[in-house]
Design a protein around this motif. Structure first.
Motif, PDB file in Angstrom:
ATOM      1  N   PRO A  77     -15.773  22.593 -18.520  1.00 24.78           N
ATOM      2  CA  PRO A  77     -17.064  22.195 -17.958  1.00 24.78           C
ATOM      3  C   PRO A  77     -17.041  22.007 -16.449  1.00 24.78           C
ATOM      4  O   PRO A  77     -18.069  22.096 -15.804  1.00 24.78           O
ATOM      5  CB  PRO A  77     -17.367  20.872 -18.687  1.00 24.78           C
ATOM      6  N   ARG A  78     -15.878  21.785 -15.880  1.00 28.02           N
ATOM      7  CA  ARG A  78     -15.789  21.624 -14.421  1.00 28.02           C
ATOM      8  C   ARG A  78     -15.643  22.958 -13.711  1.00 28.02           C
ATOM      9  O   ARG A  78     -15.568  23.010 -12.491  1.00 28.02           O
ATOM     10  CB  ARG A  78     -14.585  20.737 -14.074  1.00 28.02           C
ATOM     11  N   GLY A  79     -15.528  24.034 -14.502  1.00 31.60           N
ATOM     12  CA  GLY A  79     -15.369  25.338 -13.895  1.00 31.60           C
ATOM     13  C   GLY A  79     -13.909  25.698 -13.761  1.00 31.60           C
ATOM     14  O   GLY A  79     -13.013  24.870 -13.928  1.00 31.60           O
ATOM     15  N   PRO A  80     -13.611  26.953 -13.448  1.00 30.30           N
ATOM     16  CA  PRO A  80     -12.216  27.383 -13.303  1.00 30.30           C
ATOM     17  C   PRO A  80     -11.562  26.753 -12.085  1.00 30.30           C
ATOM     18  O   PRO A  80     -12.222  26.431 -11.103  1.00 30.30           O
ATOM     19  CB  PRO A  80     -12.329  28.904 -13.177  1.00 30.30           C
ATOM     20  N   GLY A  81     -10.245  26.579 -12.125  1.00 29.48           N
ATOM     21  CA  GLY A  81      -9.488  26.026 -10.999  1.00 29.48           C
ATOM     22  C   GLY A  81      -8.011  26.237 -11.218  1.00 29.48           C
ATOM     23  O   GLY A  81      -7.556  26.557 -12.320  1.00 29.48           O
ATOM     24  N   ARG A  82      -7.242  26.090 -10.185  1.00 26.16           N
ATOM     25  CA  ARG A  82      -5.803  26.336 -10.288  1.00 26.16           C
ATOM     26  C   ARG A  82      -4.984  25.055 -10.246  1.00 26.16           C
ATOM     27  O   ARG A  82      -3.782  25.093 -10.394  1.00 26.16           O
ATOM     28  CB  ARG A  82      -5.341  27.283  -9.178  1.00 26.16           C
ATOM     29  N   GLY A  83      -5.607  23.912 -10.006  1.00 27.57           N
ATOM     30  CA  GLY A  83      -4.879  22.656 -10.007  1.00 27.57           C
ATOM     31  C   GLY A  83      -3.874  22.543  -8.852  1.00 27.57           C
ATOM     32  O   GLY A  83      -3.843  23.379  -7.937  1.00 27.57           O
ATOM     33  N   PHE A  84      -3.053  21.512  -8.913  1.00 26.55           N
ATOM     34  CA  PHE A  84      -2.087  21.249  -7.832  1.00 26.55           C
ATOM     35  C   PHE A  84      -0.863  20.571  -8.430  1.00 26.55           C
ATOM     36  O   PHE A  84      -0.965  19.745  -9.343  1.00 26.55           O
ATOM     37  CB  PHE A  84      -2.724  20.356  -6.757  1.00 26.55           C
ATOM     38  N   GLU A  85       0.311  20.930  -7.900  1.00 27.21           N
ATOM     39  CA  GLU A  85       1.571  20.358  -8.374  1.00 27.21           C
ATOM     40  C   GLU A  85       2.435  19.963  -7.179  1.00 27.21           C
ATOM     41  O   GLU A  85       2.536  20.696  -6.182  1.00 27.21           O
ATOM     42  CB  GLU A  85       2.330  21.362  -9.239  1.00 27.21           C
ATOM     43  N   VAL A  86       3.031  18.793  -7.275  1.00 32.23           N
ATOM     44  CA  VAL A  86       4.019  18.328  -6.299  1.00 32.23           C
ATOM     45  C   VAL A  86       5.357  18.250  -7.019  1.00 32.23           C
ATOM     46  O   VAL A  86       5.471  17.594  -8.061  1.00 32.23           O
ATOM     47  CB  VAL A  86       3.642  16.960  -5.715  1.00 32.23           C
ATOM     48  N   ARG A  87       6.348  18.903  -6.420  1.00 33.23           N
ATOM     49  CA  ARG A  87       7.683  18.968  -7.024  1.00 33.23           C
ATOM     50  C   ARG A  87       8.672  18.357  -6.028  1.00 33.23           C
ATOM     51  O   ARG A  87       8.788  18.826  -4.893  1.00 33.23           O
ATOM     52  CB  ARG A  87       8.061  20.416  -7.344  1.00 33.23           C
ATOM     53  N   VAL A  88       9.355  17.301  -6.455  1.00 36.55           N
ATOM     54  CA  VAL A  88      10.342  16.613  -5.617  1.00 36.55           C
ATOM     55  C   VAL A  88      11.716  16.842  -6.227  1.00 36.55           C
ATOM     56  O   VAL A  88      11.957  16.503  -7.387  1.00 36.55           O
ATOM     57  CB  VAL A  88      10.046  15.105  -5.534  1.00 36.55           C
ATOM     58  N   VAL A  89      12.611  17.421  -5.431  1.00 38.84           N
ATOM     59  CA  VAL A  89      13.960  17.762  -5.902  1.00 38.84           C
ATOM     60  C   VAL A  89      14.964  16.812  -5.266  1.00 38.84           C
ATOM     61  O   VAL A  89      15.130  16.810  -4.034  1.00 38.84           O
ATOM     62  CB  VAL A  89      14.315  19.231  -5.579  1.00 38.84           C
ATOM     63  N   PHE A  90      15.604  15.980  -6.088  1.00 36.14           N
ATOM     64  CA  PHE A  90      16.583  15.001  -5.635  1.00 36.14           C
ATOM     65  C   PHE A  90      18.002  15.510  -5.866  1.00 36.14           C
ATOM     66  O   PHE A  90      18.253  16.259  -6.823  1.00 36.14           O
ATOM     67  CB  PHE A  90      16.419  13.676  -6.396  1.00 36.14           C
ATOM     68  N   PRO A  91      18.961  15.084  -5.038  1.00 38.81           N
ATOM     69  CA  PRO A  91      20.369  15.343  -5.362  1.00 38.81           C
ATOM     70  C   PRO A  91      20.763  14.551  -6.603  1.00 38.81           C
ATOM     71  O   PRO A  91      20.401  13.377  -6.748  1.00 38.81           O
ATOM     72  CB  PRO A  91      21.128  14.871  -4.127  1.00 38.81           C
ATOM     73  N   ALA A  92      21.487  15.165  -7.505  1.00 39.95           N
ATOM     74  CA  ALA A  92      21.934  14.481  -8.722  1.00 39.95           C
ATOM     75  C   ALA A  92      23.031  13.495  -8.387  1.00 39.95           C
ATOM     76  O   ALA A  92      23.767  13.643  -7.417  1.00 39.95           O
ATOM     77  CB  ALA A  92      22.430  15.497  -9.747  1.00 39.95           C
ATOM     78  N   ALA A  93      23.126  12.459  -9.233  1.00 37.14           N
ATOM     79  CA  ALA A  93      24.190  11.468  -9.056  1.00 37.14           C
ATOM     80  C   ALA A  93      25.531  12.085  -9.362  1.00 37.14           C
ATOM     81  O   ALA A  93      25.662  12.853 -10.333  1.00 37.14           O
ATOM     82  CB  ALA A  93      23.937  10.258  -9.966  1.00 37.14           C
ATOM     83  N   PRO A  94      26.555  11.826  -8.576  1.00 39.87           N
ATOM     84  CA  PRO A  94      27.875  12.394  -8.858  1.00 39.87           C
ATOM     85  C   PRO A  94      28.423  11.867 -10.169  1.00 39.87           C
ATOM     86  O   PRO A  94      28.217  10.714 -10.546  1.00 39.87           O
ATOM     87  CB  PRO A  94      28.729  11.930  -7.672  1.00 39.87           C
ATOM     88  N   VAL A  95      29.129  12.707 -10.868  1.00 39.03           N
ATOM     89  CA  VAL A  95      29.720  12.341 -12.153  1.00 39.03           C
ATOM     90  C   VAL A  95      30.983  11.529 -11.888  1.00 39.03           C
ATOM     91  O   VAL A  95      31.884  11.970 -11.174  1.00 39.03           O
ATOM     92  CB  VAL A  95      30.043  13.580 -12.994  1.00 39.03           C
ATOM     93  N   VAL A  96      31.039  10.325 -12.436  1.00 37.94           N
ATOM     94  CA  VAL A  96      32.208   9.446 -12.241  1.00 37.94           C
ATOM     95  C   VAL A  96      33.242   9.746 -13.316  1.00 37.94           C
ATOM     96  O   VAL A  96      32.919   9.778 -14.491  1.00 37.94           O
ATOM     97  CB  VAL A  96      31.783   7.972 -12.317  1.00 37.94           C
TER      98      VAL A  96
END
Length: 484
Positions: A465-484
């Protein structure tokens, strides 16, 4: 009628003894006094040690110093004797002479053909060395101990005998000690004055620095000059300048926060006041309820703006004290989404979550702010009946990806980078945005060494009902924690 009571005598101010004590304390801590005192004390101690060694050496009976001096005097006396001494009359034993100053140090006799023809005024009548053999000897003469030396010139038939009593040696030693003490005192005075002047001249840049600080305005936090300072004080001033830079940064953040808060809250507060006036002046219940609904919406927007401003101030104040610790991002996402369930239900929105156990090094408080602002931004832009998708998963072996997508109108490509600037609002943004939320996301991502990527979100079809659209995405890439 009783006379008025006399005024009580004024008690002395208690600060005077404290001021005197403080002045004494500053005097004892004076670097100039301490350096001068320690240097003079060290020189004086070294001089006393040297003087003690010399006195001990000179006071020995068999010291070579006294023997060498007697030998040198005998050689000088023998070399200075003219020809024809054998024709001189011998010494008159009845003649009384007064010793001169030189006789207090030593006495000498010159013998020619067994007769004492030349002698010092205080020399005894008898030979200093009766056997007239060359060399040293110690003997008693009239109850006094003598150290004597005899030297013979066989070609001219002359014998020179030089002697010194123990009292003469002691008097000479005392004179030498007194002269040394006077010379040492003069040297110490000159040395002390020189050290005082050198230290004072070396510390003069510190005095100039102190005067510069006293003349500065209260909020002047520019670094202090350190080029003219001694090398020993430059690290201290450099560290102080570093602290001044941090204080200046904190002050600038505080000023900016006050300016931002004043700018951003001025309009919402004016709108709230207008809505309240309209509610008070409403003639019907419907008009009053409508005004109160607008007032409630304005209060919610102001509360959210105040919260974001406080988050911004908290980040500015604690950007150097971030405490990174291993944590599971999926658990944190679940907690934050629960805070938006009521708001999403009111807007008939649907929030989906797809989270894998992902561990990273992060600050819990800052990551909570990041998640709340990302989800809040998606909720506001998705609109009524919208969908928000939140997910987190491992992005390779050394990274963790957090994605927040919506099916709202999306963001133009040209605005994808600018939306993370402070107080920037993209054209077409819904009401209630302040332009602070995504700037907080960018700040926190930078603190955690993460990168931000923007892309298309959840597409809407033509049947929406709001009509067609492509939306929006935010992607945040963090360094993974080192394996102990």
């Amino acid at each position: 009628m009783s006379a008025p009571a006399a005024p009580a005598p004024a008690t002395p101010a208690p600060a005077a003894p404290a001021a005197v004590a403080d002045k004494r304390c500053r005097g004892t801590r004076s670097l100039r006094w301490r350096l001068t005192f320690v240097l003079i004390k060290s020189v004086l101690l070294a001089w006393f040690v040297w003087m003690g060694c010399q006195i001990w050496q000179l006071g020995r009976e068999h010291t070579g110093f006294l023997d060498n001096s007697l030998r040198e005097i005998a050689e000088q006396v023998l070399a200075s004797m003219p020809e024809g001494l054998e024709r001189l009359p011998s010494r008159d034993p009845k003649r009384v002479t007064v010793p001169v100053a030189a006789d207090r140090k030593m006495s000498f006799q010159v013998w020619a053909q067994g007769r004492n023809v030349v002698y010092s005024a205080a020399a005894p009548l008898e030979p200093l060395k009766p056997d007239f053999r060359d060399g040293f000897a110690r003997r008693e003469i009239h109850g006094e101990r003598w150290q004597v030396y005899s030297l013979t010139d066989r070609q001219r038939g002359l014998v020179v005998q030089v002697g010194r009593t123990k009292q003469m040696a002691i008097q000479e030693l005392q004179g030498w000690i007194l002269g040394s003490l006077l010379a040492a005192a003069l040297i110490l005075v000159v040395f002390g004055l020189a050290m005082w002047m050198v230290i004072g001249r070396s510390l003069r840049p510190l005095t100039t620095l102190r005067d510069t600080l006293r003349q500065r305005p209260p909020l002047d936090l520019t670094p202090l000059p350190s080029a003219e300072l001694p090398n020993e004080f430059r690290p201290l001033v450099d560290a102080f300048n570093s602290q001044l830079e941090r204080v200046d940064t904190a002050v600038q953040h505080e000023r900016r926060f006050i300016a931002d808060a004043a700018h951003e809250l001025r309009t919402p507060l004016a709108v709230l006041s207008t809505h309240a006036e309209l509610a008070l002046r409403a003639d019907t219940l419907e008009e009053k309820n409508a005004a109160l609904l607008r007032l409630r919406a304005g209060v919610q927007r102001s509360a959210r703006l105040s919260e974001q401003l406080l988050d911004l101030a908290r980040l500015d104040a604690g950007e150097e004290s971030v405490r990174l610790a291993p944590l599971d991002l999926s658990d944190l996402i679940v907690l934050v989404i629960r805070d938006f369930e009521t708001l999403a239900r009111e807007r008939r929105q649907r929030i989906t979550l797809r989270a894998e156990p992902t561990r990273l090094l992060g600050d819990v408080d800052q990551l909570g702010i990041l998640l709340r602002n990302l989800i809040d931004n998606a909720v506001r832009h998705a609109g009524a009946d919208g969908t928000i998708a939140v997910s987190c998963h491992a992005d390779g072996d050394d990274a963790v990806a957090l994605c927040v997508a919506d099916n709202g109108p999306g963001v133009a490509v040209d605005d994808c980078q600018r939306i993370f600037d402070r107080f920037y609002r993209a054209p077409g943004s819904p009401d209630g945005g302040s332009g602070i939320g995504l700037s907080l996301v960018a700040r926190i991502a930078q603190t955690h060494g993460a990168r931000i990527e923007c892309g298309e979100g959840l597409e809407r079809g033509a049947e929406d009902p709001r009509g067609p659209g492509r939306g929006f995405e935010v992607r945040v890439v963090f360094p993974a924690a080192p394996v102990v």
